[in-house]
Design an enzyme around this catalytic site. Sequence first.
Site, mmCIF file in Angstrom:
data_model
loop_
_atom_site.group_PDB
_atom_site.id
_atom_site.type_symbol
_atom_site.label_atom_id
_atom_site.label_comp_id
_atom_site.label_asym_id
_atom_site.label_seq_id
_atom_site.Cartn_x
_atom_site.Cartn_y
_atom_site.Cartn_z
ATOM 1 N N HIS A 1 34.048 0.148 -1.614
ATOM 2 C CA HIS A 1 33.256 -0.017 -2.484
ATOM 3 C C HIS A 1 33.849 -0.958 -2.932
ATOM 4 O O HIS A 1 33.174 -2.538 -3.607
ATOM 5 C CB HIS A 1 32.001 0.646 -2.864
ATOM 6 C CG HIS A 1 31.020 -0.115 -2.642
ATOM 7 N ND1 HIS A 1 30.490 -0.536 -3.652
ATOM 8 C CD2 HIS A 1 30.160 -0.724 -1.568
ATOM 9 C CE1 HIS A 1 29.006 -0.883 -2.588
ATOM 10 N NE2 HIS A 1 28.892 -0.578 -2.649
ATOM 11 N N CYS A 2 34.839 -0.927 -4.413
ATOM 12 C CA CYS A 2 34.743 -1.803 -5.218
ATOM 13 C C CYS A 2 35.191 -3.004 -5.312
ATOM 14 O O CYS A 2 35.518 -3.470 -6.150
ATOM 15 C CB CYS A 2 36.363 -1.146 -5.933
ATOM 16 S SG CYS A 2 35.772 0.762 -6.713
#
Length: 361
Positions: free
Chosen positions: A353-354
């Site tokens: 997600h980062c």
Amino acid sequence: MMDSPKKLGYHMPAEYEPHHGTLMIWPTRPGSWPFQGKAAKRAFTQIIETIAEGERVYLLVEQAYLSEAQSYLGDKVVYLDIPTNDAWARDTGPTILVNDKGKKLAVDWAFNAWGGTYDGLYQDYEEDDQVASRFAEALGRPVYDAKPFVLEGGAIHSDGQGTILVTESCLLSPGRNPNLTKEEIENTLLESLGAEKVIWLPYGIYQDETNEHVDNVAAFVGPAELVLAWTDDENDPQYAMSKADLELLEQETDAKGCHFTIHKLPIPAVRQVVTEEDLPGYIYEEGEEKRYAGERLAASYVNFYIANKAVLVPQFEDVNDQVALDILSKCFPDRKVVGIPARDILLGGGNIHCITQQIPE
């Protein structure tokens, strides 16, 4: 001064709403990605190929690395020569809002590498701080300048219906906006994201060096429906943190007044740590946070990414890998839930997600 996005009728859609595409950045920073980032580049490639099956992927890659990126990805992505200091597109990319006419607005927050001089992870972040505006310009999208307000994309989640989820540990950290009160921070979020309500979780994931971003501990999987990172091991510091978050969520409602359905997503059973073998691979700049052997990494299955056709879930060669896939498959019956070996991204300090940022349809 431009009116706030809220006054202009914009809001932040949920990640599970349709995407135009996804923003990513090629990983090259030697202090984040050990051994020339070779393993990380393979992991990024698998992620990009999976996302690209259902939407366009924009990849920021500087000219010096273009032929390398092309050797991995060919013509699967749109390459943009925009300079960066690292590959965390979630945190440096713009937050793109929509209005009911389908128009887009890119919010450009101040970025200070997760804490600036107070507890930032590197001090050379000038290019990263320009990524949001430069990428929005490349897309031809108007920009709302939210600076000097410091925020990273990983610090917020939206349900697309007026609710924003954050952690106190991150947003109230002295390295972000120390001169603002909690109320002022909340008001800035509501106005900048076109939202009605902010839910403040007390904590994120133990030893998350972003000061505990929300995107590692909890995520919306539907309206009034969340996953929360969980452990039943009362001796793990994470237990008390997740328990405090759960107790808050059980008492809370979303912006529409609905109570939450909460799915507990276990953290990996085996602690993910930096090993002696990892250490020689890193080359640090002055003022950059260094890794040490035995350092616990903030591994969490909650750091998944919802693409148009797939949900990409970190995997750690752990007994709970399949448990996480099974839970998320039930949450996303219309998408392919794909496990991605992710330790090599985790060694950089984040996860799937980062390194992704959705661009709404």
